[in-house]
Design a protein around this motif. Structure first.
Motif, PDB file in Angstrom:
ATOM      1  N   GLY A 119       0.837  -1.210   0.000  1.00 45.40           N
ATOM      2  CA  GLY A 119       0.000   0.000   0.000  1.00 45.40           C
ATOM      3  C   GLY A 119       0.865   1.251   0.000  1.00 45.40           C
ATOM      4  O   GLY A 119       0.540   2.233   0.679  1.00 45.40           O
ATOM      5  N   ILE A 120       1.982   1.206  -0.738  1.00 47.86           N
ATOM      6  CA  ILE A 120       2.892   2.366  -0.737  1.00 47.86           C
ATOM      7  C   ILE A 120       2.286   3.497  -1.565  1.00 47.86           C
ATOM      8  O   ILE A 120       2.096   4.606  -1.068  1.00 47.86           O
ATOM      9  CB  ILE A 120       4.299   1.971  -1.262  1.00 47.86           C
ATOM     10  CG1 ILE A 120       4.889   0.854  -0.398  1.00 47.86           C
ATOM     11  CG2 ILE A 120       5.227   3.200  -1.265  1.00 47.86           C
ATOM     12  CD1 ILE A 120       6.212   0.276  -0.923  1.00 47.86           C
ATOM     13  N   THR A 121       2.000   3.226  -2.828  1.00 47.82           N
ATOM     14  CA  THR A 121       1.308   4.228  -3.650  1.00 47.82           C
ATOM     15  C   THR A 121       0.299   3.537  -4.565  1.00 47.82           C
ATOM     16  O   THR A 121       0.487   2.391  -4.969  1.00 47.82           O
ATOM     17  CB  THR A 121       2.259   5.032  -4.579  1.00 47.82           C
ATOM     18  OG1 THR A 121       2.991   4.119  -5.386  1.00 47.82           O
ATOM     19  CG2 THR A 121       3.196   5.921  -3.806  1.00 47.82           C
ATOM     20  N   GLY A 122      -0.738   4.283  -4.900  1.00 47.45           N
ATOM     21  CA  GLY A 122      -1.722   3.819  -5.879  1.00 47.45           C
ATOM     22  C   GLY A 122      -1.757   4.828  -7.012  1.00 47.45           C
ATOM     23  O   GLY A 122      -0.714   5.168  -7.583  1.00 47.45           O
ATOM     24  N   ILE A 123      -2.950   5.362  -7.293  1.00 50.92           N
ATOM     25  CA  ILE A 123      -3.053   6.300  -8.418  1.00 50.92           C
ATOM     26  C   ILE A 123      -2.425   7.659  -8.118  1.00 50.92           C
ATOM     27  O   ILE A 123      -2.291   8.480  -9.007  1.00 50.92           O
ATOM     28  CB  ILE A 123      -4.519   6.476  -8.887  1.00 50.92           C
ATOM     29  CG1 ILE A 123      -5.415   6.996  -7.762  1.00 50.92           C
ATOM     30  CG2 ILE A 123      -5.061   5.183  -9.465  1.00 50.92           C
ATOM     31  CD1 ILE A 123      -6.836   7.312  -8.229  1.00 50.92           C
ATOM     32  N   GLY A 125       0.714   7.890  -6.998  1.00 47.55           N
ATOM     33  CA  GLY A 125       2.174   7.727  -7.104  1.00 47.55           C
ATOM     34  C   GLY A 125       2.710   8.392  -8.362  1.00 47.55           C
ATOM     35  O   GLY A 125       2.085   8.348  -9.404  1.00 47.55           O
ATOM     36  N   ARG A 126       3.826   9.024  -8.236  1.00 46.51           N
ATOM     37  CA  ARG A 126       4.438   9.708  -9.388  1.00 46.51           C
ATOM     38  C   ARG A 126       5.934   9.453  -9.441  1.00 46.51           C
ATOM     39  O   ARG A 126       6.611   9.532  -8.423  1.00 46.51           O
ATOM     40  CB  ARG A 126       4.253  11.229  -9.283  1.00 46.51           C
ATOM     41  CG  ARG A 126       2.851  11.729  -9.508  1.00 46.51           C
ATOM     42  CD  ARG A 126       2.446  11.681 -10.994  1.00 46.51           C
ATOM     43  NE  ARG A 126       1.031  11.977 -11.179  1.00 46.51           N
ATOM     44  CZ  ARG A 126       0.048  11.084 -11.074  1.00 46.51           C
ATOM     45  NH1 ARG A 126       0.314   9.832 -10.813  1.00 46.51           N
ATOM     46  NH2 ARG A 126      -1.208  11.434 -11.242  1.00 46.51           N
ATOM     47  N   GLY A 127       6.432   9.166 -10.649  1.00 50.99           N
ATOM     48  CA  GLY A 127       7.874   9.192 -10.882  1.00 50.99           C
ATOM     49  C   GLY A 127       8.699   8.109 -10.207  1.00 50.99           C
ATOM     50  O   GLY A 127       9.771   8.404  -9.705  1.00 50.99           O
ATOM     51  N   GLY A 128       8.217   6.896 -10.187  1.00 49.28           N
ATOM     52  CA  GLY A 128       9.014   5.808  -9.617  1.00 49.28           C
ATOM     53  C   GLY A 128       9.053   5.898  -8.098  1.00 49.28           C
ATOM     54  O   GLY A 128       8.758   6.943  -7.520  1.00 49.28           O
ATOM     55  N   LEU A 129       9.422   4.807  -7.449  1.00 46.75           N
ATOM     56  CA  LEU A 129       9.427   4.796  -5.980  1.00 46.75           C
ATOM     57  C   LEU A 129      10.477   5.751  -5.421  1.00 46.75           C
ATOM     58  O   LEU A 129      11.570   5.851  -5.961  1.00 46.75           O
ATOM     59  CB  LEU A 129       9.735   3.395  -5.471  1.00 46.75           C
ATOM     60  CG  LEU A 129       8.601   2.383  -5.505  1.00 46.75           C
ATOM     61  CD1 LEU A 129       9.089   1.066  -4.937  1.00 46.75           C
ATOM     62  CD2 LEU A 129       7.392   2.891  -4.742  1.00 46.75           C
ATOM     63  N   ARG A 130      10.123   6.433  -4.339  1.00 46.92           N
ATOM     64  CA  ARG A 130      11.122   7.285  -3.676  1.00 46.92           C
ATOM     65  C   ARG A 130      12.116   6.413  -2.906  1.00 46.92           C
ATOM     66  O   ARG A 130      11.810   5.259  -2.577  1.00 46.92           O
ATOM     67  CB  ARG A 130      10.418   8.246  -2.713  1.00 46.92           C
ATOM     68  CG  ARG A 130       9.637   9.272  -3.497  1.00 46.92           C
ATOM     69  CD  ARG A 130       9.042  10.331  -2.595  1.00 46.92           C
ATOM     70  NE  ARG A 130       8.038  11.072  -3.353  1.00 46.92           N
ATOM     71  CZ  ARG A 130       6.912  11.535  -2.854  1.00 46.92           C
ATOM     72  NH1 ARG A 130       6.624  11.357  -1.579  1.00 46.92           N
ATOM     73  NH2 ARG A 130       6.069  12.189  -3.622  1.00 46.92           N
ATOM     74  N   ASP A 131      13.263   7.019  -2.581  1.00 46.45           N
ATOM     75  CA  ASP A 131      14.380   6.247  -2.007  1.00 46.45           C
ATOM     76  C   ASP A 131      13.980   5.390  -0.809  1.00 46.45           C
ATOM     77  O   ASP A 131      14.362   4.230  -0.708  1.00 46.45           O
ATOM     78  CB  ASP A 131      15.512   7.192  -1.585  1.00 46.45           C
ATOM     79  CG  ASP A 131      16.199   7.781  -2.810  1.00 46.45           C
ATOM     80  OD1 ASP A 131      15.913   7.270  -3.924  1.00 46.45           O
ATOM     81  OD2 ASP A 131      16.971   8.739  -2.664  1.00 46.45           O
ATOM     82  N   ALA A 132      13.177   5.966   0.095  1.00 43.60           N
ATOM     83  CA  ALA A 132      12.848   5.242   1.334  1.00 43.60           C
ATOM     84  C   ALA A 132      12.056   3.975   1.033  1.00 43.60           C
ATOM     85  O   ALA A 132      12.097   3.003   1.803  1.00 43.60           O
ATOM     86  CB  ALA A 132      12.045   6.155   2.264  1.00 43.60           C
ATOM     87  N   ALA A 133      11.317   3.976  -0.081  1.00 44.63           N
ATOM     88  CA  ALA A 133      10.464   2.825  -0.383  1.00 44.63           C
ATOM     89  C   ALA A 133      11.205   1.724  -1.143  1.00 44.63           C
ATOM     90  O   ALA A 133      10.755   0.576  -1.169  1.00 44.63           O
ATOM     91  CB  ALA A 133       9.254   3.291  -1.198  1.00 44.63           C
ATOM     92  N   VAL A 134      12.339   2.082  -1.739  1.00 44.93           N
ATOM     93  CA  VAL A 134      13.041   1.131  -2.611  1.00 44.93           C
ATOM     94  C   VAL A 134      13.470  -0.140  -1.862  1.00 44.93           C
ATOM     95  O   VAL A 134      13.185  -1.257  -2.330  1.00 44.93           O
ATOM     96  CB  VAL A 134      14.240   1.820  -3.309  1.00 44.93           C
ATOM     97  CG1 VAL A 134      15.136   0.806  -3.992  1.00 44.93           C
ATOM     98  CG2 VAL A 134      13.720   2.853  -4.312  1.00 44.93           C
ATOM     99  N   PRO A 135      14.118  -0.026  -0.683  1.00 46.91           N
ATOM    100  CA  PRO A 135      14.520  -1.275  -0.001  1.00 46.91           C
ATOM    101  C   PRO A 135      13.330  -2.135   0.417  1.00 46.91           C
ATOM    102  O   PRO A 135      13.436  -3.366   0.449  1.00 46.91           O
ATOM    103  CB  PRO A 135      15.280  -0.783   1.249  1.00 46.91           C
ATOM    104  CG  PRO A 135      15.320   0.691   1.184  1.00 46.91           C
ATOM    105  CD  PRO A 135      14.569   1.180   0.005  1.00 46.91           C
ATOM    106  N   LEU A 136      12.191  -1.502   0.684  1.00 48.67           N
ATOM    107  CA  LEU A 136      11.007  -2.286   1.078  1.00 48.67           C
ATOM    108  C   LEU A 136      10.479  -3.086  -0.116  1.00 48.67           C
ATOM    109  O   LEU A 136      10.088  -4.251   0.031  1.00 48.67           O
ATOM    110  CB  LEU A 136       9.904  -1.353   1.589  1.00 48.67           C
ATOM    111  CG  LEU A 136      10.222  -0.634   2.903  1.00 48.67           C
ATOM    112  CD1 LEU A 136       9.088   0.310   3.278  1.00 48.67           C
ATOM    113  CD2 LEU A 136      10.443  -1.665   4.017  1.00 48.67           C
ATOM    114  N   ALA A 137      10.467  -2.452  -1.304  1.00 50.44           N
ATOM    115  CA  ALA A 137      10.013  -3.171  -2.501  1.00 50.44           C
ATOM    116  C   ALA A 137      10.919  -4.376  -2.746  1.00 50.44           C
ATOM    117  O   ALA A 137      10.452  -5.471  -3.067  1.00 50.44           O
ATOM    118  CB  ALA A 137      10.023  -2.242  -3.709  1.00 50.44           C
ATOM    119  N   ARG A 138      12.223  -4.163  -2.558  1.00 47.72           N
ATOM    120  CA  ARG A 138      13.177  -5.271  -2.767  1.00 47.72           C
ATOM    121  C   ARG A 138      12.970  -6.365  -1.727  1.00 47.72           C
ATOM    122  O   ARG A 138      12.932  -7.546  -2.052  1.00 47.72           O
ATOM    123  CB  ARG A 138      14.611  -4.741  -2.646  1.00 47.72           C
ATOM    124  CG  ARG A 138      15.025  -4.038  -3.895  1.00 47.72           C
ATOM    125  CD  ARG A 138      16.543  -3.963  -4.017  1.00 47.72           C
ATOM    126  NE  ARG A 138      16.815  -2.974  -5.055  1.00 47.72           N
ATOM    127  CZ  ARG A 138      17.532  -1.879  -4.887  1.00 47.72           C
ATOM    128  NH1 ARG A 138      18.133  -1.642  -3.738  1.00 47.72           N
ATOM    129  NH2 ARG A 138      17.698  -1.034  -5.882  1.00 47.72           N
TER     130      ARG A 138
END
Ligand SMILES: NC(=O)C1=CN([C@@H]2O[C@H](COP(=O)(O)OP(=O)(O)OC[C@H]3O[C@@H](n4cnc5c(N)ncnc54)[C@H](O)[C@@H]3O)[C@@H](O)[C@H]2O)[C@@H](O)CC1
Ligand SMILES: Nc1ncnc2c1ncn2[C@@H]1O[C@H](COP(=O)(O)OP(=O)(O)O)[C@@H](O)[C@H]1O
Ligand SMILES: [K+]
Length: 496
Positions: A119-123, A125-138
């Motif tokens: 539930g990080i971003t839905g509609i 969200g803009r411009g790819g994941l921000r830095d803080a969210a990147v390790p969580l996606a991985r």
């Protein structure tokens, strides 16, 4: 028809609906649907471990309320908050009240999870994941847990299907109210996994979709069937200008597609006549220029033509019948050769050919397929079918607002087994036959892509195939569509 709507349309429809409902009702509908899908995936909810990745918008709110529902059924639910101060307050309170918690150590929580809710971003969200969210996606991807994306996989662009940088890869995406273009178009589509739609009751009936996908019933309604009054001319004669001394096989494959596409007759023009006749004695062959080959109801030009496509191209474009231009026919093509035509023109480039026509790199086309296909359709004033992992068909257009409002069709039946030399030649012949039968360029292109994809699946059955196998499977695909389409509409399994 499966329709997808862009963010602005969705937000307008949501506002209208929310004004008629008690506050928060829409989010509760979304969360209930999301929780039900998660429960189904978990099998046994009691005792399971669920981790919520929670951004600072309503997408995170959906995740929190769904988490509360799962916690009430006995799941251990922990929320990882990207921005603790901005997490959805009502959702967080509901989760806590249901016995859920906020995770102290995100990595440890993810490592133990059975299911991760993105539930990080839905509609929003803009411009790819921000830095803080990147390790969580991985970490979500590496956890081995089932990943369920809320509305969209975070990091994908809802309107364009673009993916910039890191992105959540979901097993299942639970989307709300309507499909979004990015869920149907690569590269984003690939990250969405299986897509489940939760109806919210949005009223989109009067609004033109941004993207639409034909289903069996739509294609069945388009395909021509001969009647008592039919003869070979009324069914449609296709002229095929393809093949060369170097590439005679392209002629055979394009003719194969045309014959299986229901042409009453195929007139072949070019240097592959011997090869064509050897395989298809029913073809009519001609050595001279296309304009002297006899009357046709549509031309297909380009597959395997080699360098000397220019003269024949001018000849067919000067005709007053629909023309499909593919492969080598696209190389000498200039917008003004097409823009002035009264009859429809259908261009069928793959990403590399589209890139050459637009003067951009192939990578750019592949990253932004929707934008590229619309640009080409505007530049050439022609219908454009962009081949690839999700084949798109854009209506002929200019640059006006009316053009932008008409949907692009996305083909739901494709399979990577189609990525084999010559399968595009089969598609050209097939689409040409449908043009000759009288279908408009959008319908001919999208119905042809649909049948071609099904034929690829049928022929492959999980093993490699060649282009002629795809052509040979077309009658089976046609029968499947017409038979099933009239009784039980639906998409083939494994597609959205
Ligand atoms: N509007 C409604 O009626 C409904 C909305 N719903 C949900 O609400 C969502 C839309 O909510 P919002 O408009 O609050 O937007 P989102 O929750 O999609 O995203 C906005 C938030 O994410 C942050 N953000 C934006 N880009 C980011 C990026 N690249 N990386 C990390 N963070 C980023 C922003 O700072 C903002 O706080 C829908 O996708 C859906 O899940 C559902 O509850 C159904 C009802
Ligand atoms: N990854 C893929 N997934 C699904 N279909 C694909 C993929 N790559 C290519 N295709 C399909 O395979 C066909 C290849 O056509 P084309 O590129 O013109 O090849 P050729 O010129 O050798 O015939 C097209 O219908 C295209 O949509
Ligand atoms: K999401």
């Amino acid at each position: 028809m499966r329709a997808a709507y862009g963010v602005e349309t969705v937000r307008t429809a949501e506002r209208e609906l929310m004004a008629r409902l008690p506050e928060g009702a829409l989010m509760q509908r979304a969360a209930a649907g999301l929780a039900a899908v998660c429960a189904g995936l978990l099998g046994r909810v009691y005792g399971s471990r669920v981790v919520l990745l929670v951004g600072s918008g309503d997408n995170g709110g959906d995740a929190l309320y769904a988490g509360a529902r799962l916690a009430r059924r006995g799941a251990g639910v922990a929320a990882v908050l990207l921005d603790a101060g901005r997490a959805h307050r009502g959702g967080l309170a509901a989760l806590r009240a249901a016995g859920g918690s906020v995770a102290g150590d995100a990595t440890a929580a993810l490592a133990r999870a059975d299911l991760v809710v993105d539930g990080i971003t839905g509609i929003g969200g803009r411009g790819g994941l921000r830095d803080a969210a990147v390790p969580l996606a991985r970490a979500a991807r590496e956890s081995g847990a089932v990943v369920v994306a809320v509305d969209l996989p975070s990091g994908t662009e809802a309107d364009s299907g673009e993916v910039r940088g890191e992105c959540v890869r979901a097993d299942v995406t639970v989307t709300f109210g309507t499909y979004k273009p990015g869920l149907l178009v690569d590269p984003a589509r690939e990250y969405a996994g299986a897509v489940r739609l939760i109806e919210l009751g949005l009223d989109l009936g009067a609004v033109e979709a941004d993207v639409e996908a034909l289903q069996h019933a739509d294609v069945a309604a388009l395909l021509p069937a001969p009647g008592a009054g039919s003869d070979k001319y009324r069914r449609g004669v296709v002229g095929v200008v393809a093949g060369s001394k170097r590439y005679p096989g392209a002629a055979v494959l394009a003719v194969a597609g045309a014959l299986r596409g229901g042409a009453g007759a195929v007139r072949y023009v070019g240097h592959g006549a011997d090869a064509v006749i050897a395989r298809f004695p029913e073809a009519l062959v001609h050595a001279g220029p296309p304009s002297e080959a006899g009357r046709v109801q549509a031309w297909v030009i380009g597959p395997g033509l080699g360098e000397d496509a220019g003269g024949a191209l001018g000849d067919v474009l000067a005709s007053d019948v629909p023309v499909l231009v593919d492969a080598d026919g696209l190389r000498p093509l200039e917008p003004e050769m097409v823009r002035g035509r009264d009859a429809p023109t259908l261009l069928t480039p793959h990403a590399g050919e589209a890139a050459a026509l637009l003067g951009v790199s192939r990578e750019e086309v592949e990253a932004g397929r929707l934008v590229a296909v619309r640009e080409l359709a505007a530049l050439y004033g022609a219908t454009v079918l962009l081949k690839g992992s999700t084949t798109l068909v854009a209506p002929a257009g200019g640059t006006g607002a009316g053009f932008a409002a008409r949907p692009v069709r996305v083909n739901p039946t494709g399979t990577p087994w189609l990525a084999t030399a010559g399968s595009g030649d089969v598609l050209s012949g097939l689409a040409g036959a449908l043009l000759a039968a009288g279908l408009g360029a959008m319908d001919a292109g999208s119905a042809a892509a649909y049948l071609h994809g099904l034929a690829g699946r049928l022929a492959a059955g999980g093993a490699p195939v060649g282009a002629m196998d795809v052509a040979d499977a077309l009658p089976g695909a046609w029968r499947g569509v017409v038979g099933r389409g009239r009784t039980a509409p639906g998409t083939p399994s494994g597609t959205v």
